[in-house]
Design an enzyme around this catalytic site. Structure first.
Site, PDB file in Angstrom:
ATOM      1  N   HIS A 145      -7.654   1.337   6.768  1.00 13.18           N
ATOM      2  CA  HIS A 145      -6.301   1.838   6.986  1.00 13.18           C
ATOM      3  C   HIS A 145      -5.730   2.255   5.633  1.00 13.18           C
ATOM      4  O   HIS A 145      -5.915   1.557   4.630  1.00 13.18           O
ATOM      5  CB  HIS A 145      -5.427   0.754   7.622  1.00 13.18           C
ATOM      6  CG  HIS A 145      -3.970   1.089   7.536  1.00 13.18           C
ATOM      7  ND1 HIS A 145      -3.470   2.285   7.986  1.00 13.18           N
ATOM      8  CD2 HIS A 145      -2.917   0.410   7.010  1.00 13.18           C
ATOM      9  CE1 HIS A 145      -2.168   2.320   7.757  1.00 13.18           C
ATOM     10  NE2 HIS A 145      -1.817   1.204   7.160  1.00 13.18           N
ATOM     11  N   ASN A 165       1.069   7.039   4.386  1.00 13.64           N
ATOM     12  CA  ASN A 165       0.674   5.999   5.354  1.00 13.64           C
ATOM     13  C   ASN A 165       1.087   6.473   6.752  1.00 13.64           C
ATOM     14  O   ASN A 165       2.276   6.549   7.055  1.00 13.64           O
ATOM     15  CB  ASN A 165       1.379   4.686   4.979  1.00 13.64           C
ATOM     16  CG  ASN A 165       1.021   3.536   5.914  1.00 13.64           C
ATOM     17  OD1 ASN A 165       0.409   3.752   6.960  1.00 13.64           O
ATOM     18  ND2 ASN A 165       1.419   2.342   5.538  1.00 13.64           N
ATOM     19  N   CYS A 222      -0.249  -0.723  12.244  1.00 18.56           N
ATOM     20  CA  CYS A 222      -1.352  -0.039  11.559  1.00 18.56           C
ATOM     21  C   CYS A 222      -2.718  -0.455  12.075  1.00 18.56           C
ATOM     22  O   CYS A 222      -3.714   0.227  11.838  1.00 18.56           O
ATOM     23  CB  CYS A 222      -1.267  -0.301  10.062  1.00 18.56           C
ATOM     24  SG  CYS A 222       0.345   0.078   9.386  1.00 18.56           S
TER      25      CYS A 222
HETATM   26  N1  ACO Z   1      10.407   5.495  -7.065  1.00 21.46           N
HETATM   27  C1  ACO Z   1      10.666   4.935  -8.243  1.00 21.46           C
HETATM   28  N2  ACO Z   1      10.877   3.603  -8.417  1.00 21.46           N
HETATM   29  C2  ACO Z   1      10.774   2.842  -7.312  1.00 21.46           C
HETATM   30  C3  ACO Z   1      10.503   3.372  -6.041  1.00 21.46           C
HETATM   31  C4  ACO Z   1      10.308   4.755  -5.945  1.00 21.46           C
HETATM   32  N3  ACO Z   1      10.019   5.378  -4.776  1.00 21.46           N
HETATM   33  N4  ACO Z   1      10.471   2.360  -5.160  1.00 21.46           N
HETATM   34  C5  ACO Z   1      10.715   1.230  -5.846  1.00 21.46           C
HETATM   35  N5  ACO Z   1      10.910   1.524  -7.152  1.00 21.46           N
HETATM   36  C6  ACO Z   1      11.185   0.618  -8.241  1.00 21.46           C
HETATM   37  C7  ACO Z   1      11.836  -0.675  -7.793  1.00 21.46           C
HETATM   38  O1  ACO Z   1      13.220  -0.506  -7.647  1.00 21.46           O
HETATM   39  C8  ACO Z   1      11.497  -1.609  -8.930  1.00 21.46           C
HETATM   40  O2  ACO Z   1      12.386  -1.364  -9.979  1.00 21.46           O
HETATM   41  P1  ACO Z   1      12.947  -2.591 -10.885  1.00 21.46           P
HETATM   42  O3  ACO Z   1      11.717  -3.183 -11.502  1.00 21.46           O
HETATM   43  O4  ACO Z   1      13.855  -1.894 -11.826  1.00 21.46           O
HETATM   44  O5  ACO Z   1      13.617  -3.510  -9.909  1.00 21.46           O
HETATM   45  C9  ACO Z   1      10.120  -1.114  -9.382  1.00 21.46           C
HETATM   46  O6  ACO Z   1       9.960   0.205  -8.865  1.00 21.46           O
HETATM   47  C10 ACO Z   1       8.960  -1.970  -8.903  1.00 21.46           C
HETATM   48  O7  ACO Z   1       9.167  -2.251  -7.510  1.00 21.46           O
HETATM   49  P2  ACO Z   1       8.127  -3.078  -6.716  1.00 21.46           P
HETATM   50  O8  ACO Z   1       8.589  -3.179  -5.316  1.00 21.46           O
HETATM   51  O9  ACO Z   1       7.803  -4.345  -7.451  1.00 21.46           O
HETATM   52  O10 ACO Z   1       6.852  -2.120  -6.794  1.00 21.46           O
HETATM   53  P3  ACO Z   1       5.398  -2.412  -6.319  1.00 21.46           P
HETATM   54  O11 ACO Z   1       4.469  -2.223  -7.440  1.00 21.46           O
HETATM   55  O12 ACO Z   1       5.321  -3.685  -5.507  1.00 21.46           O
HETATM   56  O13 ACO Z   1       5.158  -1.207  -5.314  1.00 21.46           O
HETATM   57  C11 ACO Z   1       5.109  -0.736  -2.966  1.00 21.46           C
HETATM   58  C12 ACO Z   1       5.956  -1.086  -4.162  1.00 21.46           C
HETATM   59  C13 ACO Z   1       4.424   0.597  -3.250  1.00 21.46           C
HETATM   60  C14 ACO Z   1       6.003  -0.626  -1.746  1.00 21.46           C
HETATM   61  C15 ACO Z   1       4.046  -1.831  -2.773  1.00 21.46           C
HETATM   62  O14 ACO Z   1       4.641  -3.098  -2.750  1.00 21.46           O
HETATM   63  C16 ACO Z   1       3.281  -1.631  -1.502  1.00 21.46           C
HETATM   64  O15 ACO Z   1       2.563  -0.658  -1.338  1.00 21.46           O
HETATM   65  N6  ACO Z   1       3.340  -2.571  -0.601  1.00 21.46           N
HETATM   66  C17 ACO Z   1       2.633  -2.487   0.663  1.00 21.46           C
HETATM   67  C18 ACO Z   1       3.560  -1.949   1.627  1.00 21.46           C
HETATM   68  C19 ACO Z   1       2.911  -1.087   2.663  1.00 21.46           C
HETATM   69  O16 ACO Z   1       1.970  -0.383   2.449  1.00 21.46           O
HETATM   70  N7  ACO Z   1       3.471  -1.143   3.838  1.00 21.46           N
HETATM   71  C20 ACO Z   1       3.042  -0.299   4.865  1.00 21.46           C
HETATM   72  C21 ACO Z   1       3.002  -0.923   6.171  1.00 21.46           C
HETATM   73  S1  ACO Z   1       1.811  -2.173   6.280  1.00 21.46           S
HETATM   74  C22 ACO Z   1       0.451  -1.434   5.986  1.00 21.46           C
HETATM   75  O17 ACO Z   1       0.288  -0.311   6.328  1.00 21.46           O
HETATM   76  C23 ACO Z   1      -0.563  -2.256   5.290  1.00 21.46           C
END
Ligand code: ACO
Length: 325
Positions: A252, A282, A112
């Site tokens: 980003h 993204n 990214c």
């Molecule tokens: N739909 C519904 N529920 C979901 C989904 C979905 N698509 N995905 C995960 N869940 C659930 C999980 O199973 C979990 O359920 P549980 O509590 O019963 O176990 C719950 O939602 C919470 O999951 P978390 O992973 O804790 O959710 P979080 O609030 O951390 O959000 C996310 C997840 C959106 C991936 C976040 O961590 C994030 O954005 N991280 C950054 C990742 C990123 O952007 N990477 C890109 C590459 S690097 C960059 O570009 C910076």
């Protein structure tokens, strides 16, 4: 001579995949995706559309926007984590599609952060007199490296390309300050395990779904917020620019919550933060140049404005820049 963005272009494949469409395929909801990420829809490249096609479309538009012709480009740098082939580079596949001369063309792999890495390289080439016009294109076809059964990753990403022609600017214009870095000790928090030479494609790698994005989302989230805000503060200080003097923050676009936290820590209100994540998801290396092109088309970006950009991605890599268009 400061390296200035003098032309912008962006390209997306036509098909749009909405959160509602995803609700039909996996256990997710439009509400979860929008509130956790800010994404409403993303574009997905159909079969037959390659990364290099998106590079070519965005690049041709950027060259035209700069008032140049393809034969005036001296170097092409493509920033991508989803190349057409492991070798040769996507830049090589794109070169004849754009109609460039036999100039040096190559890819950089900084996930990214790739566009801002490319901007720094372009500035060095221009400063050193090795090139006058450098075309930097961030482009991704992330839909092809997603596990569409993994709801924690497949809802996050999209396909697209953004290109910038970078050329010499006047005093006080162009790139005012830049910072970049990486920490490879954290590589396994976000990576594509198979397909390179460590784990070449085999029945096992396919069965184990190792050709897709593997990510520890919450860890990535924490590092992204901290690093993007630190890099933003550092580059503002280096440029001698106060947060109030930033006309537009174009980070980003990985997640609306990451962007809000980074903007807040850098002292920039959200009404000066330009967002495209809602329509593209993204798009990794493509997000900043696509956002720049859209911001200008919408009249949010005018000549002379001071822009701050910051990025963070797989590697981990990061970069930030203060620049004037
Ligand atoms: N739909 C519904 N529920 C979901 C989904 C979905 N698509 N995905 C995960 N869940 C659930 C999980 O199973 C979990 O359920 P549980 O509590 O019963 O176990 C719950 O939602 C919470 O999951 P978390 O992973 O804790 O959710 P979080 O609030 O951390 O959000 C996310 C997840 C959106 C991936 C976040 O961590 C994030 O954005 N991280 C950054 C990742 C990123 O952007 N990477 C890109 C590459 S690097 C960059 O570009 C910076």
């Amino acid at each position: 001579m400061p390296a200035k963005i003098i032309g912008l272009g962006r390209a997306v494949p036509d098909p749009v995949l909405t959160n509602r469409d995803l609700e039909q395929r996996i256990d997710t909801s439009d509400e979860w995706i929008r509130t956790r990420t800010g994404i409403s829809e993303r574009h997905v490249a159909p079969e037959g559309v390659d990364n290099s096609d998106l590079v070519a479309d965005a690049s041709r538009r950027a060259i035209e926007d700069a008032g140049l012709t393809a034969d005036q480009i001296d170097v092409l740098i493509v920033a991508t984590a989803t190349p057409d082939t492991v070798f040769p580079s996507t830049a090589c596949w794109a070169q004849p599609k754009i109609g460039l001369r036999e100039i040096p063309v190559f890819d950089i792999s900084a996930a990214c952060s790739g566009f801002l890495y490319g901007y720094a390289l372009a500035a060095s080439l221009i400063d050193s007199g090795r090139a006058r016009h450098v075309l930097v294109c961030g482009a991704e076809v992330l839909s092809r490296v997603l596990d569409w059964n993994d709801r924690s990753t497949c809802v996050l990403f999209g396909d697209g390309a953004g290109a910038a022609v970078i050329g010499p600017g006047a005093e006080g214009d162009g790139l005012l300050a830049h910072t970049w870095g990486a920490d490879g000790r954290l590589a396994e928090l976000l990576y594509q395990p198979a397909g390179g030479t460590r784990k070449p494609a085999s029945h096992e790698t396919v069965d184990e779904r190792l050709h897709s994005v593997h990510m520890q989302g919450n860890e990535v989230f924490k590092h992204a917020v901290r690093t993007m805000s630190q890099a933003s503060l550092s580059v503002l200080e280096q440029a001698g620019v106060r947060a109030e003097e930033v006309d537009l923050f174009i980070p980003h676009q990985a997640n609306i919550r990451i962007m809000k936290a980074a903007a807040d820590r850098a002292g920039i209100p959200m009404d000066r933060c330009y967002l495209v994540i809602q329509r593209y998801g993204n798009v990794s290396a493509a997000s900043i140049p696509m956002a720049l092109a859209d911001a200008r088309a919408e009249g949010r970006l005018e000549p002379g404005m001071t822009v701050l950009s910051a990025a963070f991605g797989a590697g981990f890599t990061w970069a930030a820049a203060v620049y004037r268009l």
